[in-house]
Design an enzyme around this catalytic site. Structure first.
Site, PDB file in Angstrom:
ATOM      1  N   MET A  30       0.847  -1.202   0.000  1.00 18.79           N
ATOM      2  CA  MET A  30       0.000   0.000   0.000  1.00 18.79           C
ATOM      3  C   MET A  30       0.882   1.251   0.000  1.00 18.79           C
ATOM      4  O   MET A  30       0.422   2.339   0.362  1.00 18.79           O
ATOM      5  CB  MET A  30      -0.941  -0.017   1.200  1.00 18.79           C
ATOM      6  CG  MET A  30      -1.905  -1.201   1.150  1.00 18.79           C
ATOM      7  SD  MET A  30      -3.481  -0.909   1.943  1.00 18.79           S
ATOM      8  CE  MET A  30      -2.970  -0.626   3.619  1.00 18.79           C
ATOM      9  N   HIS A  37       9.551  -3.353   3.525  1.00 14.70           N
ATOM     10  CA  HIS A  37       9.150  -3.647   2.146  1.00 14.70           C
ATOM     11  C   HIS A  37      10.383  -3.973   1.295  1.00 14.70           C
ATOM     12  O   HIS A  37      10.338  -4.870   0.449  1.00 14.70           O
ATOM     13  CB  HIS A  37       8.431  -2.448   1.520  1.00 14.70           C
ATOM     14  CG  HIS A  37       7.144  -2.092   2.181  1.00 14.70           C
ATOM     15  ND1 HIS A  37       6.986  -0.980   2.981  1.00 14.70           N
ATOM     16  CD2 HIS A  37       5.933  -2.701   2.166  1.00 14.70           C
ATOM     17  CE1 HIS A  37       5.743  -0.924   3.409  1.00 14.70           C
ATOM     18  NE2 HIS A  37       5.087  -1.946   2.942  1.00 14.70           N
TER      19      HIS A  37
HETATM   20  O1  PAF Z   1      -0.093  -5.665   3.701  1.00 19.04           O
HETATM   21  C1  PAF Z   1      -0.509  -4.753   2.961  1.00 19.04           C
HETATM   22  O2  PAF Z   1       0.141  -3.755   2.730  1.00 19.04           O
HETATM   23  C2  PAF Z   1      -1.897  -4.904   2.331  1.00 19.04           C
HETATM   24  O3  PAF Z   1      -2.773  -5.534   3.191  1.00 19.04           O
HETATM   25  C3  PAF Z   1      -1.863  -5.610   0.963  1.00 19.04           C
HETATM   26  C4  PAF Z   1      -1.389  -7.052   1.079  1.00 19.04           C
HETATM   27  C5  PAF Z   1      -0.955  -4.844   0.015  1.00 19.04           C
HETATM   28  C6  PAF Z   1      -3.264  -5.636   0.350  1.00 19.04           C
HETATM   29  O4  PAF Z   1      -3.758  -4.346   0.149  1.00 19.04           O
END
Ligand code: PAF
Length: 274
Positions: A30, A37
């Site tokens: 997101m 990330h």
């Molecule tokens: O973990 C996240 O950032 C969200 O839940 C995802 C997996 C991108 C789904 O919108």
């Protein structure tokens, strides 16, 4: 690195890579990307030849009183991080739900406990968007963070049921030096709240490091260490069924969700049998 807004372009690129024999890895996010990330992107790279990332704040997974409108965004910073971690394609859709979209994907059972009980409809939003993204990208492997342990377990189930060709892999939880689990929502914390937020990891560490086998005793100790404004849950469960345990006589997972100020934080650790 390519950037695309149109799902059809993403499908075409991923298909052409697969037709050349490349393994396509996919990391859904997101945005407001951080070191956590980045580690998922690196893991996708280690396992695959091409890496696709999606950056999309999914409205379906937010409740009416949650932080959809103020969810932090930084598309330029995100694209810099993606490029630095060798992403081949960054997918930034305007929406994933064109007019008329009316399908929902719900995993039964696993979603009625823990965060699913505290955030009604949340996991339905997650599995709906992830199923849609898997349909667009067609990945061989998709990587999720262990920080959202329940999300990982729920998505694995959904993939086994609906997208059996997708291998769902978890990347280890990444912490700041002080132990706070990295999260885009940490930026909401004041300095004083951030200090109290560390009590989540402290409580989980005490559970993990104790030799006590009784779950009620472990949870009591964990609760006594929390300095939070509202506790959603602290639990010790089977890692895959998420069923609560009475004794830690097999590998388990300890999870906590709590509000510090207005910020909802989650954390979890693996707990070995004793
Ligand atoms: O973990 C996240 O950032 C969200 O839940 C995802 C997996 C991108 C789904 O919108």
């Amino acid at each position: 690195m390519r950037t695309c807004n149109d799902p059809d372009d993403v499908t075409a690129w991923a298909r052409s890579w697969r037709s050349e024999g490349a393994r396509v890895g996919f990391v859904p996010t997101m945005g407001f990307l951080h070191r956590g990330h980045a580690s998922l992107l690196d893991l996708a790279h280690a396992r695959c030849d091409r890496v696709v990332v999606s950056i999309y704040v999914n409205p379906l997974q937010f409740g009416p009183s949650e932080d959809l409108d103020r969810y932090p965004r930084d598309p330029e910073g995100d694209l810099r991080l993606c490029a630095a971690h060798g992403v081949d394609l960054a997918f930034l859709p305007e929406t994933l739900y064109p007019p008329g979209f009316s399908t929902r994907v719900r995993v039964e059972g696993l979603t009625s406990v823990l965060c699913g009980a505290a955030r009604r409809g949340h996991f339905e939003g997650v599995t709906t968007v992830v199923a849609r993204l898997f349909g667009i990208v067609g990945p061989c492997t998709s990587v999720f963070g262990e920080k959202d342990w329940q999300q990982y377990v729920v998505v694995r189930r959904m993939a086994e049921d609906l997208h059996p060709g997708v291998e769902v892999v978890a990347g280890p939880l990444v912490r700041d030096d002080d132990g706070l689990a990295l999260s885009s929502r940490n930026r909401y914390l004041s300095a004083a709240d951030r200090v109290r937020a560390l009590s989540l990891h402290r409580a989980l560490r005490a559970i993990r490091d104790s030799r006590e086998p009784s779950v009620p005793a472990l949870l009591e100790e964990g609760r006594s260490l929390l300095e939070v404004d509202r506790l959603d849950y602290i639990a010790i469960v089977d890692p895959w069924s998420l069923a609560p345990l009475e004794r830690v006589d097999r590998p388990a997972r300890a999870l906590v969700a709590a509000f510090v100020g207005n910020t909802r934080l989650i954390d979890n650790v693996a707990v070995d049998p004793r």
